[in-house]
Structure formats: C-alpha cells, structure tokens
Design an enzyme around this catalytic site. Structure first.
Site, PDB file in Angstrom:
ATOM      1  CE  LYS A  64      -3.965  -2.123   2.339  1.00  0.00           C
ATOM      2  NZ  LYS A  64      -4.894  -2.054   3.481  1.00  0.00           N
ATOM      3  CG  ASP A 101      -8.065   0.079   4.095  1.00  0.00           C
ATOM      4  OD1 ASP A 101      -8.849  -0.665   3.491  1.00  0.00           O
ATOM      5  OD2 ASP A 101      -6.828  -0.086   4.091  1.00  0.00           O
ATOM      6  N   GLY A 128       0.334   1.175  12.685  1.00  0.00           N
ATOM      7  CA  GLY A 128       0.735   0.771  11.342  1.00  0.00           C
ATOM      8  C   GLY A 128      -0.183   1.408  10.294  1.00  0.00           C
TER       9      GLY A 128
HETATM   10  P1  NDP Z   1       1.092  -3.118  10.131  1.00  0.00           P
HETATM   11  O1  NDP Z   1       2.067  -4.231   9.980  1.00  0.00           O
HETATM   12  O2  NDP Z   1       1.279  -1.873   9.333  1.00  0.00           O
HETATM   13  O3  NDP Z   1       1.033  -2.648  11.685  1.00  0.00           O
HETATM   14  C1  NDP Z   1       1.000  -3.602  12.689  1.00  0.00           C
HETATM   15  C2  NDP Z   1       0.692  -2.944  14.029  1.00  0.00           C
HETATM   16  O4  NDP Z   1       0.378  -3.980  14.952  1.00  0.00           O
HETATM   17  C3  NDP Z   1       1.839  -2.157  14.635  1.00  0.00           C
HETATM   18  O5  NDP Z   1       1.305  -1.040  15.336  1.00  0.00           O
HETATM   19  C4  NDP Z   1       2.478  -3.173  15.605  1.00  0.00           C
HETATM   20  O6  NDP Z   1       3.095  -2.562  16.718  1.00  0.00           O
HETATM   21  C5  NDP Z   1       1.236  -3.887  16.078  1.00  0.00           C
HETATM   22  N1  NDP Z   1       1.494  -5.255  16.561  1.00  0.00           N
HETATM   23  C6  NDP Z   1       1.874  -6.316  15.823  1.00  0.00           C
HETATM   24  N2  NDP Z   1       1.946  -7.416  16.601  1.00  0.00           N
HETATM   25  C7  NDP Z   1       1.602  -7.036  17.853  1.00  0.00           C
HETATM   26  C8  NDP Z   1       1.480  -7.725  19.084  1.00  0.00           C
HETATM   27  N3  NDP Z   1       1.737  -9.033  19.198  1.00  0.00           N
HETATM   28  N4  NDP Z   1       1.073  -7.031  20.173  1.00  0.00           N
HETATM   29  C9  NDP Z   1       0.812  -5.713  20.062  1.00  0.00           C
HETATM   30  N5  NDP Z   1       0.913  -4.997  18.928  1.00  0.00           N
HETATM   31  C10 NDP Z   1       1.305  -5.663  17.824  1.00  0.00           C
HETATM   32  O7  NDP Z   1      -0.339  -3.773   9.852  1.00  0.00           O
HETATM   33  P2  NDP Z   1      -1.637  -3.063   9.248  1.00  0.00           P
HETATM   34  O8  NDP Z   1      -1.802  -1.767   9.935  1.00  0.00           O
HETATM   35  O9  NDP Z   1      -1.575  -3.084   7.771  1.00  0.00           O
HETATM   36  O10 NDP Z   1      -2.800  -4.094   9.656  1.00  0.00           O
HETATM   37  C11 NDP Z   1      -3.239  -4.210  10.999  1.00  0.00           C
HETATM   38  C12 NDP Z   1      -4.467  -5.115  11.076  1.00  0.00           C
HETATM   39  O11 NDP Z   1      -5.586  -4.502  10.420  1.00  0.00           O
HETATM   40  C13 NDP Z   1      -4.288  -6.481  10.412  1.00  0.00           C
HETATM   41  O12 NDP Z   1      -4.868  -7.460  11.268  1.00  0.00           O
HETATM   42  C14 NDP Z   1      -5.091  -6.381   9.134  1.00  0.00           C
HETATM   43  O13 NDP Z   1      -5.597  -7.646   8.744  1.00  0.00           O
HETATM   44  C15 NDP Z   1      -6.218  -5.436   9.569  1.00  0.00           C
HETATM   45  N6  NDP Z   1      -6.841  -4.730   8.442  1.00  0.00           N
HETATM   46  C16 NDP Z   1      -8.168  -4.962   8.182  1.00  0.00           C
HETATM   47  C17 NDP Z   1      -8.809  -4.303   7.153  1.00  0.00           C
HETATM   48  C18 NDP Z   1     -10.252  -4.584   6.892  1.00  0.00           C
HETATM   49  O14 NDP Z   1     -10.767  -4.173   5.846  1.00  0.00           O
HETATM   50  N7  NDP Z   1     -10.964  -5.242   7.800  1.00  0.00           N
HETATM   51  C19 NDP Z   1      -8.106  -3.341   6.283  1.00  0.00           C
HETATM   52  C20 NDP Z   1      -6.710  -3.141   6.653  1.00  0.00           C
HETATM   53  C21 NDP Z   1      -6.115  -3.831   7.683  1.00  0.00           C
HETATM   54  P3  NDP Z   1       4.643  -2.081  16.675  1.00  0.00           P
HETATM   55  O15 NDP Z   1       4.638  -0.733  16.010  1.00  0.00           O
HETATM   56  O16 NDP Z   1       5.041  -2.008  18.096  1.00  0.00           O
HETATM   57  O17 NDP Z   1       5.396  -3.118  15.883  1.00  0.00           O
END
Ligand code: NDP
Length: 272
Positions: A64, A101, A128
């Site tokens: 993206k 989104d 994220g």
């Molecule tokens: P990113 O990889 O960009 O961001 C991940 C985020 O999750 C970061 O803030 C990270 O924290 C945090 N994180 C990851 N693992 C853990 C953990 N074990 N405990 C706490 N925090 C954690 O992902 P996206 O933002 O692209 O996606 C996030 C979610 O949103 C996904 O599950 C995705 O499937 C969902 N989504 C759903 C959509 C829909 O249409 N329903 C559309 C877009 C996304 P840190 O910064 O500390 O690493």
C-alpha cells in the site's frame, strides 16, 4: 469487459474477487476481477503491467505504501494515510490513488453497527498502515478524544503528531492508561498470531465499552474473545469494514455504490 484486480503478496486468501463479483452481479455491471500475486521486488511492474489495459486495482499487504508513491494523483484520504489501497486509471492514462479503508471503517461503525462516534472516548490500538488510515475519518466524526496506543510508543507519538490540530488526538503506550473508554478499535496485527495487545483490562467498562477488531475470520478474533471475557458490551470484527472499503472502491471505479447488507450476510454465512 472492464478489468480489475487485487494485487498483493500473499493474495490467494483474498476475499476481494468474491466481493467484487457479488457487487457486479447486484449492480448489473460487466466486469472481471482477479487476484494477482506480485513479486515482492516488483510491485511496480505488476501494477503498471495490469493497468496497461485494466481499469483499476486494489492493493493489499505489503504494497500500500509503494502504491502511494507510484500514483500520479491522490485523494485527501490517501494523502493522510500515506497509503493507497485503490488505484484507478484516468482517461489520460495517469493513475489516481485513493484509500478507502478509513471510510470503510466509519461506514461499518456508524451505519452498519449504529455507533455514533461523536463525543466518545476512543482508543485506537496500533500505529501501522491500518491505524494511520483510520485517524482522519475518526477525527472527522468528532470523538471526545482519540488516543493512539501502540506497543512501540514512539510510533504512536509520531503518528498522533501528524494529526495535531485536526481534533483531540493523543498518544500512549499500552500500560499508560487504566481509565475505561467507550470504544476500543484494534488496528494491530496481533490477532493474526492469536495474540492480544497488552492493554489493561480496566479500559473495558463491563456492559459499556464497545470493542472492534479490524481483523476477521471464521471464529471470534483473539482480541474480541479477550474483550468479551472482560465484559465488553459488544465485540465486532472487521468483515464489515472489508466489505465497505470494497464498496467504496467499486463506487469510485463504476460510479455506483453496491448495497452491502446482503453481501455481508452472504459472507458471514459462507465463512461460518
Ligand atoms: P502493520 O504491519 O502496518 O502494523 C501492525 C501494528 O500492529 C503495529 O502497530 C504493531 O506494533 C502492532 N502489533 C503487531 N503485533 C503485535 C502484538 N503481538 N502485540 C501488540 N501490537 C502488535 O499492519 P496493518 O496496519 O496493515 O494491519 C493491521 C491489522 O488490520 C491487520 O490485522 C489487518 O488484517 C487489519 N486490516 C483490516 C482491514 C479490513 O478491511 N478489515 C483493512 C486493513 C487492515 P509495533 O509498532 O510495536 O510493531
């Protein structure tokens, strides 16, 4: 026939081809929609190759941000999100990028789930791409406060700083807040690994706090199971958001917004 695709890596699990086929049937539009696996090192080649004669594409993980950089023009939502999930080829061949989104999330929260965000204390977990895309539309809905809470606090602080002046936004670490809130939106990817972000259970006021996980699946997500155990008033998953963001993309491409309620029912039944 006009051609569309979702481009990602991996992409085989994507529900977008099914959703857009159902939209096309419902609205009587003659389109094709396929899933395209792009090599991790050549998203640009895949996107440009497809859009030589394709009309538009959805972009998913992990491309993206690259899509944002590749398009010629961007919507205000895409600009704020720093990410593009919908690309449309314009009549002059240039590429327009949008991010649907956040609008999909708001449509699901406010219309489908009938949650009036105005005046609510909202926590957004994660910093994220998904969290970033949600902030502008959430602030436009005028919550009393929007706190971005992330495992890596510096990322939450950086993100919140970009939206200062646009509404009541702040940032925090997981263990910084213990006061109950009205709505918690999980935009972390923790549920993908069956994990729950390490926030305090005190954030949930039993029978009052609403919980929303952007993730969805056959069963309740790890976050929603945890929230239900703490007594959350409702636990909602992200399937509605997925369908609404797709409907926004379809509307941009085809000039007609499908009705989503029947599609949501169909997908819930087929994934039950
Ligand atoms: P990113 O990889 O960009 O961001 C991940 C985020 O999750 C970061 O803030 C990270 O924290 C945090 N994180 C990851 N693992 C853990 C953990 N074990 N405990 C706490 N925090 C954690 O992902 P996206 O933002 O692209 O996606 C996030 C979610 O949103 C996904 O599950 C995705 O499937 C969902 N989504 C759903 C959509 C829909 O249409 N329903 C559309 C877009 C996304 P840190 O910064 O500390 O690493």
């Amino acid at each position: 026939m006009d051609r569309y695709a979702v481009i990602g890596n991996p992409v085989g699990h994507s529900k977008s081809p099914l959703i857009h086929r159902l939209f096309a049937e419902q609205t009587g539009q003659q389109i094709s929609y396929e899933a395209l696996l792009a090599p991790l090192d050549d998203f640009a080649g895949t996107l440009h190759g497809f859009l030589r004669d394709g009309q538009g594409a959805n972009v998913t993980v992990p491309f993206k941000e690259q899509a944002w950089a590749l398009v010629d023009q961007r919507s205000a939502e895409a600009e704020a999100a720093g990410a593009v999930n919908t690309v449309m080829r314009l009549a002059d061949g240039r590429l327009f990028g949008d991010n649907t989104d956040g609008r999909g999330l708001l449509q699901d929260l406010q219309v489908n789930q009938r949650i009036a965000l105005r005046g609510l204390r909202v926590l957004l977990l994660g910093a994220g791409g998904a969290a970033r895309g949600a902030i502008r539309p959430l602030l436009q809905a005028q919550p009393a406060q929007l706190c971005v809470v992330n495992r890596t606090v510096a990322r939450a602080e950086q993100l919140a700083a970009q939206f200062v002046g646009q509404g009541p936004i702040s940032a925090a670490g997981f263990d910084w807040i213990e006061e109950p809130v009205d709505l918690i939106i999980n935009a972390t990817s923790a549920s993908l690994g069956g994990e729950v972000p390490g926030i305090s259970a005190k954030l949930i006021e039993p029978g009052h706090t609403l919980c929303y996980d952007m993730m969805y699946g056959h069963e309740a997500t790890a976050f929603n199971r945890w929230a239900a155990d703490q007594g959350a008033a409702r636990c909602i998953d992200g399937l509605g958001m997925l369908i609404e963001q797709a409907a926004e993309a379809f509307a941009l491409w085809r000039g007609i917004r499908p009705q989503t309620a029947s599609i949501l029912r169909k997908l819930r039944t087929s994934s039950a």
